[in-house]
Design a protein around this motif. Structure first.
Motif, PDB file in Angstrom:
ATOM      1  N   ALA A 156       0.829  -1.212   0.000  1.00  0.00           N
ATOM      2  CA  ALA A 156       0.000   0.000   0.000  1.00  0.00           C
ATOM      3  C   ALA A 156       0.859   1.257   0.000  1.00  0.00           C
ATOM      4  O   ALA A 156       0.475   2.281  -0.552  1.00  0.00           O
ATOM      5  CB  ALA A 156      -0.931  -0.001   1.211  1.00  0.00           C
ATOM      6  N   LYS A 157       2.032   1.162   0.593  1.00  0.00           N
ATOM      7  CA  LYS A 157       2.949   2.307   0.645  1.00  0.00           C
ATOM      8  C   LYS A 157       3.804   2.395  -0.622  1.00  0.00           C
ATOM      9  O   LYS A 157       4.476   3.393  -0.843  1.00  0.00           O
ATOM     10  CB  LYS A 157       3.831   2.145   1.889  1.00  0.00           C
ATOM     11  CG  LYS A 157       4.526   3.351   2.364  1.00  0.00           C
ATOM     12  CD  LYS A 157       3.584   4.327   3.022  1.00  0.00           C
ATOM     13  CE  LYS A 157       4.424   5.385   3.684  1.00  0.00           C
ATOM     14  NZ  LYS A 157       3.739   6.616   3.863  1.00  0.00           N
ATOM     15  N   GLY A 158       3.799   1.322  -1.445  1.00  0.00           N
ATOM     16  CA  GLY A 158       4.566   1.333  -2.685  1.00  0.00           C
ATOM     17  C   GLY A 158       5.893   0.608  -2.607  1.00  0.00           C
ATOM     18  O   GLY A 158       6.643   0.579  -3.569  1.00  0.00           O
ATOM     19  N   ALA A 159       6.192  -0.005  -1.478  1.00  0.00           N
ATOM     20  CA  ALA A 159       7.463  -0.723  -1.287  1.00  0.00           C
ATOM     21  C   ALA A 159       7.277  -2.203  -1.636  1.00  0.00           C
ATOM     22  O   ALA A 159       7.319  -3.071  -0.776  1.00  0.00           O
ATOM     23  CB  ALA A 159       7.946  -0.552   0.148  1.00  0.00           C
ATOM     24  N   VAL A 160       7.075  -2.471  -2.916  1.00  0.00           N
ATOM     25  CA  VAL A 160       6.778  -3.822  -3.375  1.00  0.00           C
ATOM     26  C   VAL A 160       7.978  -4.755  -3.180  1.00  0.00           C
ATOM     27  O   VAL A 160       7.807  -5.929  -2.827  1.00  0.00           O
ATOM     28  CB  VAL A 160       6.320  -3.798  -4.854  1.00  0.00           C
ATOM     29  CG1 VAL A 160       6.068  -5.197  -5.374  1.00  0.00           C
ATOM     30  CG2 VAL A 160       5.071  -2.938  -4.989  1.00  0.00           C
ATOM     31  N   ALA A 161       9.196  -4.258  -3.366  1.00  0.00           N
ATOM     32  CA  ALA A 161      10.387  -5.104  -3.205  1.00  0.00           C
ATOM     33  C   ALA A 161      10.501  -5.608  -1.766  1.00  0.00           C
ATOM     34  O   ALA A 161      10.798  -6.786  -1.536  1.00  0.00           O
ATOM     35  CB  ALA A 161      11.641  -4.328  -3.598  1.00  0.00           C
ATOM     36  N   ARG A 162      10.252  -4.744  -0.812  1.00  0.00           N
ATOM     37  CA  ARG A 162      10.299  -5.172   0.593  1.00  0.00           C
ATOM     38  C   ARG A 162       9.159  -6.126   0.914  1.00  0.00           C
ATOM     39  O   ARG A 162       9.313  -7.043   1.711  1.00  0.00           O
ATOM     40  CB  ARG A 162      10.264  -3.961   1.524  1.00  0.00           C
ATOM     41  CG  ARG A 162      11.595  -3.225   1.532  1.00  0.00           C
ATOM     42  CD  ARG A 162      11.691  -2.130   2.555  1.00  0.00           C
ATOM     43  NE  ARG A 162      11.349  -2.563   3.890  1.00  0.00           N
ATOM     44  CZ  ARG A 162      10.913  -1.737   4.838  1.00  0.00           C
ATOM     45  NH1 ARG A 162      10.777  -0.449   4.591  1.00  0.00           N
ATOM     46  NH2 ARG A 162      10.619  -2.188   6.036  1.00  0.00           N
ATOM     47  N   ALA A 163       8.010  -5.933   0.286  1.00  0.00           N
ATOM     48  CA  ALA A 163       6.880  -6.840   0.488  1.00  0.00           C
ATOM     49  C   ALA A 163       7.226  -8.235  -0.048  1.00  0.00           C
ATOM     50  O   ALA A 163       6.835  -9.243   0.547  1.00  0.00           O
ATOM     51  CB  ALA A 163       5.639  -6.298  -0.187  1.00  0.00           C
ATOM     52  N   LYS A 164       7.977  -8.284  -1.142  1.00  0.00           N
ATOM     53  CA  LYS A 164       8.398  -9.580  -1.690  1.00  0.00           C
ATOM     54  C   LYS A 164       9.348 -10.292  -0.735  1.00  0.00           C
ATOM     55  O   LYS A 164       9.330 -11.524  -0.638  1.00  0.00           O
ATOM     56  CB  LYS A 164       9.053  -9.390  -3.061  1.00  0.00           C
ATOM     57  CG  LYS A 164       8.055  -9.045  -4.147  1.00  0.00           C
ATOM     58  CD  LYS A 164       8.729  -8.850  -5.490  1.00  0.00           C
ATOM     59  CE  LYS A 164       7.709  -8.493  -6.556  1.00  0.00           C
ATOM     60  NZ  LYS A 164       8.313  -8.257  -7.868  1.00  0.00           N
ATOM     61  N   GLU A 165      10.175  -9.521  -0.015  1.00  0.00           N
ATOM     62  CA  GLU A 165      11.041 -10.128   1.001  1.00  0.00           C
ATOM     63  C   GLU A 165      10.193 -10.762   2.100  1.00  0.00           C
ATOM     64  O   GLU A 165      10.493 -11.860   2.573  1.00  0.00           O
ATOM     65  CB  GLU A 165      11.980  -9.074   1.597  1.00  0.00           C
ATOM     66  CG  GLU A 165      13.018  -8.549   0.637  1.00  0.00           C
ATOM     67  CD  GLU A 165      13.808  -7.373   1.221  1.00  0.00           C
ATOM     68  OE1 GLU A 165      13.717  -7.111   2.435  1.00  0.00           O
ATOM     69  OE2 GLU A 165      14.515  -6.716   0.436  1.00  0.00           O
ATOM     70  N   ASN A 166       9.133 -10.064   2.507  1.00  0.00           N
ATOM     71  CA  ASN A 166       8.236 -10.622   3.518  1.00  0.00           C
ATOM     72  C   ASN A 166       7.568 -11.891   2.995  1.00  0.00           C
ATOM     73  O   ASN A 166       7.421 -12.865   3.731  1.00  0.00           O
ATOM     74  CB  ASN A 166       7.171  -9.600   3.918  1.00  0.00           C
ATOM     75  CG  ASN A 166       7.676  -8.612   4.944  1.00  0.00           C
ATOM     76  OD1 ASN A 166       8.865  -8.340   5.020  1.00  0.00           O
ATOM     77  ND2 ASN A 166       6.771  -8.050   5.724  1.00  0.00           N
ATOM     78  N   LEU A 167       7.163 -11.877   1.725  1.00  0.00           N
ATOM     79  CA  LEU A 167       6.539 -13.063   1.130  1.00  0.00           C
ATOM     80  C   LEU A 167       7.497 -14.246   1.152  1.00  0.00           C
ATOM     81  O   LEU A 167       7.098 -15.370   1.480  1.00  0.00           O
ATOM     82  CB  LEU A 167       6.084 -12.764  -0.299  1.00  0.00           C
ATOM     83  CG  LEU A 167       5.467 -13.931  -1.070  1.00  0.00           C
ATOM     84  CD1 LEU A 167       4.232 -14.460  -0.363  1.00  0.00           C
ATOM     85  CD2 LEU A 167       5.141 -13.514  -2.494  1.00  0.00           C
ATOM     86  N   ALA A 168       8.758 -14.009   0.840  1.00  0.00           N
ATOM     87  CA  ALA A 168       9.747 -15.084   0.869  1.00  0.00           C
ATOM     88  C   ALA A 168       9.889 -15.659   2.281  1.00  0.00           C
ATOM     89  O   ALA A 168       9.973 -16.876   2.463  1.00  0.00           O
ATOM     90  CB  ALA A 168      11.095 -14.577   0.362  1.00  0.00           C
ATOM     91  N   ARG A 169       9.892 -14.781   3.290  1.00  0.00           N
ATOM     92  CA  ARG A 169       9.980 -15.254   4.683  1.00  0.00           C
ATOM     93  C   ARG A 169       8.742 -16.039   5.085  1.00  0.00           C
ATOM     94  O   ARG A 169       8.842 -17.061   5.762  1.00  0.00           O
ATOM     95  CB  ARG A 169      10.181 -14.081   5.638  1.00  0.00           C
ATOM     96  CG  ARG A 169      11.606 -13.558   5.608  1.00  0.00           C
ATOM     97  CD  ARG A 169      11.868 -12.458   6.593  1.00  0.00           C
ATOM     98  NE  ARG A 169      11.619 -12.873   7.961  1.00  0.00           N
ATOM     99  CZ  ARG A 169      11.460 -12.026   8.974  1.00  0.00           C
ATOM    100  NH1 ARG A 169      11.520 -10.721   8.766  1.00  0.00           N
ATOM    101  NH2 ARG A 169      11.237 -12.456  10.191  1.00  0.00           N
ATOM    102  N   VAL A 170       7.565 -15.579   4.644  1.00  0.00           N
ATOM    103  CA  VAL A 170       6.323 -16.290   4.967  1.00  0.00           C
ATOM    104  C   VAL A 170       6.343 -17.674   4.335  1.00  0.00           C
ATOM    105  O   VAL A 170       6.006 -18.670   4.989  1.00  0.00           O
ATOM    106  CB  VAL A 170       5.083 -15.484   4.494  1.00  0.00           C
ATOM    107  CG1 VAL A 170       3.818 -16.327   4.556  1.00  0.00           C
ATOM    108  CG2 VAL A 170       4.914 -14.233   5.335  1.00  0.00           C
ATOM    109  N   LYS A 171       6.768 -17.759   3.081  1.00  0.00           N
ATOM    110  CA  LYS A 171       6.837 -19.065   2.408  1.00  0.00           C
ATOM    111  C   LYS A 171       7.828 -19.984   3.116  1.00  0.00           C
ATOM    112  O   LYS A 171       7.589 -21.190   3.228  1.00  0.00           O
ATOM    113  CB  LYS A 171       7.225 -18.888   0.947  1.00  0.00           C
ATOM    114  CG  LYS A 171       6.100 -18.348   0.094  1.00  0.00           C
ATOM    115  CD  LYS A 171       6.541 -18.217  -1.357  1.00  0.00           C
ATOM    116  CE  LYS A 171       5.407 -17.736  -2.236  1.00  0.00           C
ATOM    117  NZ  LYS A 171       5.818 -17.587  -3.646  1.00  0.00           N
TER     118      LYS A 171
END
Length: 167
Positions: A114-129
């Protein structure tokens, strides 16, 4: 004689440290009053009293700053009010208490998108997976949010192209 004063100082230091540690609660015991305030905050949120819920949740965190769930619920409320920056900070507080909290990682990922930090969100997705090890709904939801991308604001909307000669 030279060692006596050093030995006494060391003994006093050990006694004072051990007595201060003895009075502390273990990290896994959250204050009961904080848990009650958390439940009241959730109930107020469900009833539609968002301001009352925020007050109760902030009080729960003030009573016991180790109440990770209160941070997560407070972050969700901030997200629903359109405050992704505040939500990111609150999710970070929850993650400082438990770095492997899948709910907090997912929520922070949503707020980051929502803030526009998609790259950091992808890092979170990798950790969740990594933490889920198998397919989990949090990873699926976060992946869909990332694929959708950040919301378009009015400033980003395409402005009409001026036609030469017309005002």
């Amino acid at each position: 004689m030279r060692y006596t004063s050093v030995a006494i100082a060391a003994a006093l230091a050990m006694v004072s440290i051990s007595t201060s540690l003895h009075g502390q609660r273990p990290d896994d015991q959250i204050d009961a009053k904080s848990l009650v305030l958390l439940q009241q905050g959730k109930a107020a949120r469900a009833a539609g009293n968002v301001d009352g819920a925020i007050d109760l949740l902030e009080t729960a965190v003030a009573v016991d700053p180790r109440n990770r769930e209160a941070f997560v619920v407070l972050a969700e409320v901030s997200e629903s009010r359109g405050l992704p920056g505040k939500a990111i900070r609150l999710y970070r507080e929850a993650l400082l208490l438990e770095p492997n909290d899948v709910e907090a990682l997912t929520g922070q990922g949503r707020a980051l998108v929502a803030k526009g930090a998609v790259a950091r969100a992808k890092e979170n997705l990798a950790r969740v997976k990594t933490l889920c090890k198998a397919a989990c709904p949090q990873a699926t939801t976060l992946a869909a949010t990332i694929a959708k991308g950040p919301p378009i604001t009015t400033a980003q909307a395409k402005a009409p192209v001026p036609v030469p000669g017309k005002n």
